[in-house]
Design a protein around this motif. Structure first.
Motif, PDB file in Angstrom:
ATOM      1  N   GLU A 257      37.462  56.824  52.734  1.00 29.21           N
ATOM      2  CA  GLU A 257      37.101  56.246  51.441  1.00 29.21           C
ATOM      3  C   GLU A 257      37.182  54.730  51.477  1.00 29.21           C
ATOM      4  OE1 GLU A 257      38.827  57.534  47.811  1.00 29.21           O
ATOM      5  OE2 GLU A 257      38.761  59.657  48.381  1.00 29.21           O
ATOM      6  N   ALA A 258      36.225  54.114  50.816  1.00 29.53           N
ATOM      7  CA  ALA A 258      36.241  52.654  50.737  1.00 29.53           C
ATOM      8  C   ALA A 258      37.294  52.218  49.723  1.00 29.53           C
ATOM      9  CB  ALA A 258      34.870  52.136  50.326  1.00 29.53           C
ATOM     10  N   VAL A 259      38.069  51.231  50.087  1.00 29.52           N
ATOM     11  CA  VAL A 259      39.058  50.650  49.185  1.00 29.52           C
ATOM     12  C   VAL A 259      38.856  49.139  49.161  1.00 29.52           C
ATOM     13  CG1 VAL A 259      40.774  52.461  49.563  1.00 29.52           C
ATOM     14  CG2 VAL A 259      40.803  50.419  50.995  1.00 29.52           C
ATOM     15  N   THR A 260      39.257  48.542  48.062  1.00 28.03           N
ATOM     16  CA  THR A 260      39.207  47.079  47.959  1.00 28.03           C
ATOM     17  C   THR A 260      40.628  46.552  47.990  1.00 28.03           C
ATOM     18  OG1 THR A 260      39.225  47.211  45.526  1.00 28.03           O
ATOM     19  CG2 THR A 260      37.071  47.111  46.628  1.00 28.03           C
ATOM     20  N   TYR A 261      40.799  45.418  48.643  1.00 26.63           N
ATOM     21  CA  TYR A 261      42.125  44.823  48.803  1.00 26.63           C
ATOM     22  C   TYR A 261      42.250  43.573  47.939  1.00 26.63           C
ATOM     23  CZ  TYR A 261      42.560  47.824  52.922  1.00 26.63           C
ATOM     24  OH  TYR A 261      42.612  48.897  53.773  1.00 26.63           O
ATOM     25  N   GLU A 262      43.492  43.316  47.527  1.00 32.43           N
ATOM     26  CA  GLU A 262      43.771  42.124  46.721  1.00 32.43           C
ATOM     27  C   GLU A 262      45.184  41.647  47.002  1.00 32.43           C
ATOM     28  OE1 GLU A 262      43.700  40.708  42.001  1.00 32.43           O
ATOM     29  OE2 GLU A 262      43.410  42.814  42.553  1.00 32.43           O
ATOM     30  N   ILE A 263      45.366  40.347  47.053  1.00 34.05           N
ATOM     31  CA  ILE A 263      46.690  39.759  47.232  1.00 34.05           C
ATOM     32  C   ILE A 263      47.026  38.929  46.003  1.00 34.05           C
ATOM     33  CG2 ILE A 263      45.799  37.752  48.495  1.00 34.05           C
ATOM     34  CD1 ILE A 263      49.076  39.516  49.342  1.00 34.05           C
ATOM     35  N   GLN A 264      48.245  39.103  45.481  1.00 33.71           N
ATOM     36  CA  GLN A 264      48.658  38.404  44.264  1.00 33.71           C
ATOM     37  C   GLN A 264      50.073  37.857  44.434  1.00 33.71           C
ATOM     38  OE1 GLN A 264      48.529  41.029  40.900  1.00 33.71           O
ATOM     39  NE2 GLN A 264      46.310  41.364  41.001  1.00 33.71           N
ATOM     40  N   THR A 265      50.390  36.862  43.608  1.00 37.60           N
ATOM     41  CA  THR A 265      51.775  36.436  43.487  1.00 37.60           C
ATOM     42  C   THR A 265      52.509  37.459  42.624  1.00 37.60           C
ATOM     43  OG1 THR A 265      51.320  35.122  41.513  1.00 37.60           O
ATOM     44  CG2 THR A 265      51.090  34.013  43.644  1.00 37.60           C
ATOM     45  N   GLU A 266      53.813  37.353  42.537  1.00 38.14           N
ATOM     46  CA  GLU A 266      54.584  38.323  41.768  1.00 38.14           C
ATOM     47  C   GLU A 266      54.281  38.260  40.280  1.00 38.14           C
ATOM     48  OE1 GLU A 266      58.609  37.427  43.328  1.00 38.14           O
ATOM     49  OE2 GLU A 266      58.557  39.497  44.081  1.00 38.14           O
ATOM     50  N   ASP A 267      53.731  37.126  39.797  1.00 38.23           N
ATOM     51  CA  ASP A 267      53.369  37.042  38.384  1.00 38.23           C
ATOM     52  C   ASP A 267      51.909  37.420  38.144  1.00 38.23           C
ATOM     53  OD1 ASP A 267      51.955  34.891  39.343  1.00 38.23           O
ATOM     54  OD2 ASP A 267      53.069  33.361  38.255  1.00 38.23           O
ATOM     55  N   GLY A 268      51.206  37.900  39.184  1.00 44.16           N
ATOM     56  CA  GLY A 268      49.848  38.396  39.024  1.00 44.16           C
ATOM     57  C   GLY A 268      48.747  37.381  39.247  1.00 44.16           C
ATOM     58  N   SER A 269      49.080  36.143  39.594  1.00 50.19           N
ATOM     59  CA  SER A 269      48.061  35.119  39.805  1.00 50.19           C
ATOM     60  C   SER A 269      47.595  35.115  41.260  1.00 50.19           C
ATOM     61  CB  SER A 269      48.606  33.738  39.423  1.00 50.19           C
ATOM     62  OG  SER A 269      49.743  33.417  40.210  1.00 50.19           O
ATOM     63  N   ALA A 270      46.447  34.476  41.492  1.00 48.69           N
ATOM     64  CA  ALA A 270      45.900  34.379  42.842  1.00 48.69           C
ATOM     65  C   ALA A 270      46.670  33.331  43.640  1.00 48.69           C
ATOM     66  CB  ALA A 270      44.420  34.024  42.787  1.00 48.69           C
ATOM     67  N   PRO A 271      47.091  33.646  44.851  1.00 49.08           N
ATOM     68  CA  PRO A 271      47.878  32.686  45.635  1.00 49.08           C
ATOM     69  C   PRO A 271      46.998  31.644  46.310  1.00 49.08           C
ATOM     70  CG  PRO A 271      47.606  34.708  46.874  1.00 49.08           C
ATOM     71  CD  PRO A 271      46.953  34.940  45.537  1.00 49.08           C
ATOM     72  N   GLU A 272      47.553  30.492  46.550  1.00 48.29           N
ATOM     73  CA  GLU A 272      46.850  29.448  47.287  1.00 48.29           C
ATOM     74  C   GLU A 272      47.056  29.646  48.786  1.00 48.29           C
ATOM     75  OE1 GLU A 272      47.980  25.586  46.048  1.00 48.29           O
ATOM     76  OE2 GLU A 272      47.409  25.872  43.947  1.00 48.29           O
ATOM     77  N   GLY A 273      45.987  29.429  49.544  1.00 48.59           N
ATOM     78  CA  GLY A 273      46.088  29.492  50.995  1.00 48.59           C
ATOM     79  C   GLY A 273      46.145  30.886  51.569  1.00 48.59           C
ATOM     80  N   MET A 274      45.864  31.913  50.763  1.00 43.51           N
ATOM     81  CA  MET A 274      45.890  33.293  51.249  1.00 43.51           C
ATOM     82  C   MET A 274      44.672  34.038  50.730  1.00 43.51           C
ATOM     83  SD  MET A 274      49.908  34.276  50.638  1.00 43.51           S
ATOM     84  CE  MET A 274      49.779  35.829  51.511  1.00 43.51           C
ATOM     85  N   SER A 275      44.089  34.875  51.571  1.00 40.60           N
ATOM     86  CA  SER A 275      42.953  35.698  51.171  1.00 40.60           C
ATOM     87  C   SER A 275      42.926  36.954  52.030  1.00 40.60           C
ATOM     88  CB  SER A 275      41.633  34.926  51.335  1.00 40.60           C
ATOM     89  OG  SER A 275      41.416  34.576  52.695  1.00 40.60           O
ATOM     90  N   ILE A 276      42.319  38.023  51.498  1.00 43.51           N
ATOM     91  CA  ILE A 276      42.205  39.274  52.240  1.00 43.51           C
ATOM     92  C   ILE A 276      40.797  39.811  52.051  1.00 43.51           C
ATOM     93  CG2 ILE A 276      43.108  40.687  50.332  1.00 43.51           C
ATOM     94  CD1 ILE A 276      44.506  42.398  52.525  1.00 43.51           C
ATOM     95  N   ASP A 277      40.174  40.274  53.137  1.00 41.93           N
ATOM     96  CA  ASP A 277      38.783  40.715  53.059  1.00 41.93           C
ATOM     97  C   ASP A 277      38.700  42.221  52.844  1.00 41.93           C
ATOM     98  OD1 ASP A 277      39.218  41.950  55.500  1.00 41.93           O
ATOM     99  OD2 ASP A 277      38.192  40.411  56.669  1.00 41.93           O
ATOM    100  N   GLU A 278      37.457  42.753  52.824  1.00 42.22           N
ATOM    101  CA  GLU A 278      37.240  44.170  52.524  1.00 42.22           C
ATOM    102  C   GLU A 278      37.754  45.095  53.627  1.00 42.22           C
ATOM    103  OE1 GLU A 278      33.687  42.568  54.701  1.00 42.22           O
ATOM    104  OE2 GLU A 278      34.979  41.923  53.043  1.00 42.22           O
TER     105      GLU A 278
END
Length: 389
Positions: A257-278
């Motif tokens: 199954e296809a899944v999508t990935y996401e990386i967040q800070t503990e407060d739910g915001s997008a982190p700087e300098g970090m990314s994750i692909d499909e």
């Protein structure tokens, strides 16, 4: 906690469990009615929550409270170690309830942790064969809250429930000690493990016993990969994460199954300098901030798996050998300083001057040596021939 204290804590937990259902173990005999029920396909059923009592370890000094709400059919349990000396305290609640569990695969707890801090606990089952059975150390416990899966691992006789958790806890019978003996029980209960000056408050909304077929039909997924990722001083570091699918009986499923990935800070915001692909490849740049982050994987139905990863500084980007060994260099704060930064030997211009001066001295010395050699040789030859005459 020392190894001896850890063993003592586990023994205290199991000793308390063995005493919980002693009264219910007397006089129980399988009946003809139960034998007839075994021929029927097992069906999901719920355990009534109005018969719980404090265990022998939850004495009055620990202020055990058991409140059953008849309208909501929910059970509130509370226990405290306020004023106790330093240590770990296993405190139990139990219920005498005779159940035939042949054909059943596990239990699902609907539970609310009313404290804003993690809670260590375990579930107790009293098999008809005797003793007490709990989730074994090293076994994974699956949690679900708001369509988000997560997992925790049992250790030292208990597993950890997140702060403010409000969801379901899935406990297949296979992860319990003496799993092969859980064909019937005399009772069940819970142990909460608290340090000194702490309080446990939980609301138990339901205890559901599921047949084998239902446990096998329940599917979930997890994300496998590194718990700690290194942040480079220069360049980028990379960590790969892979999604694996299972049923609740513990069987890994061959799903793509296809899944999508996401990386967040503990407060739910997008982190700087970090990314994750499909594909689950996490890229960390040198401007990322060290600390804890939440990694999510979501499927098409909207369900997700969440895990926490830690970003930690590294002197250089992550380097892997052919066998997967992490060959990154140590952070600078862990490298012993060989020469102080303010040492004259760290001054490039001074070092160059010393080199030039050394070469000049050598040239002068060799020139002087050549001159003296020729002079002394001539004097020697002149003196030799003069002597012959």
């Amino acid at each position: 906690m020392s190894d001896k204290e850890k063993v003592r804590l586990k023994n205290r937990i199991k000793k308390g469990m063995g005493c919980l259902f002693l009264a219910g173990c007397v006089g129980f005999m399988p009946s003809a009615v139960m034998a007839a029920k075994q021929a029927e396909p097992p069906k999901e059923f719920s355990v009534k929550l109005d018969g719980f009592e404090a265990g022998e370890d939850a004495k009055e000094e620990f202020l055990p409270q058991i409140d059953y709400d008849k309208e909501t059919e929910q059970l509130h349990l509370s226990v405290s170690t306020e004023g106790q000396k330093e240590g770990q305290y296993p405190l139990s609640f139990f219920q005498d309830t005779k159940k035939d569990l042949k054909g059943y695969g596990g239990v699902v707890l609907s539970l609310v942790n009313e404290q804003a801090e993690e809670l260590k606990m375990n579930m107790l089952l009293a098999p008809q064969e005797g003793g007490a059975s709990v989730v074994a150390d090293g076994e994974k416990v699956v949690l679900k809250e708001d369509e988000i899966w997560q997992e925790t691992t049992a250790d030292l006789g208990c597993f950890t429930i997140p702060a403010d958790f409000d969801g379901q806890i899935y406990l297949p019978f296979d992860i319990f000690e003496q799993a092969e003996e859980i064909d019937g029980i005399y009772g069940l209960g819970f142990t909460f493990v608290l340090p000194e000056d702490d309080t446990a408050q939980v609301t138990l909304e339901a205890i559901q016993i599921l047949p084998d077929a239902d446990m096998q039909a329940l599917n979930w997924f997890e994300v496998n990969g590194a718990d700690t990722v290194l942040r480079p001083t220069v360049g980028e570091s990379i960590a790969d994460y892979i999604t694996a699918f299972y049923n609740m009986a513990g069987t890994e499923l061959e799903k793509n199954e296809a899944v999508t990935y996401e990386i967040q800070t503990e407060d739910g915001s997008a982190p700087e300098g970090m990314s994750i692909d499909e594909n689950g490849r996490l890229t960390v740049k040198n401007d990322a901030v060290d600390g804890a982050y939440l990694l999510f994987a979501r499927d098409a139905s909207g369900q997700a798996f969440r895990r926490t990863i830690t970003l930690k500084g590294s002197w250089t980007e992550t380097q892997k050998t052919e066998n997967g060994y992490d060959a990154s260099m140590l952070p600078t704060d862990r490298v012993t300083e060989v020469v102080a930064e303010d040492s004259p030997f760290m001054d490039d211009s001074l070092i160059r001057a010393v080199r030039v001066a050394t070469v000049a001295i050598i040239v002068v010395f060799l020139g002087h040596y050549a001159y003296k050699h020729r002079k002394y040789k001539k004097e020697f030859v002149d003196a030799y021939y003069k002597g012959e005459k």
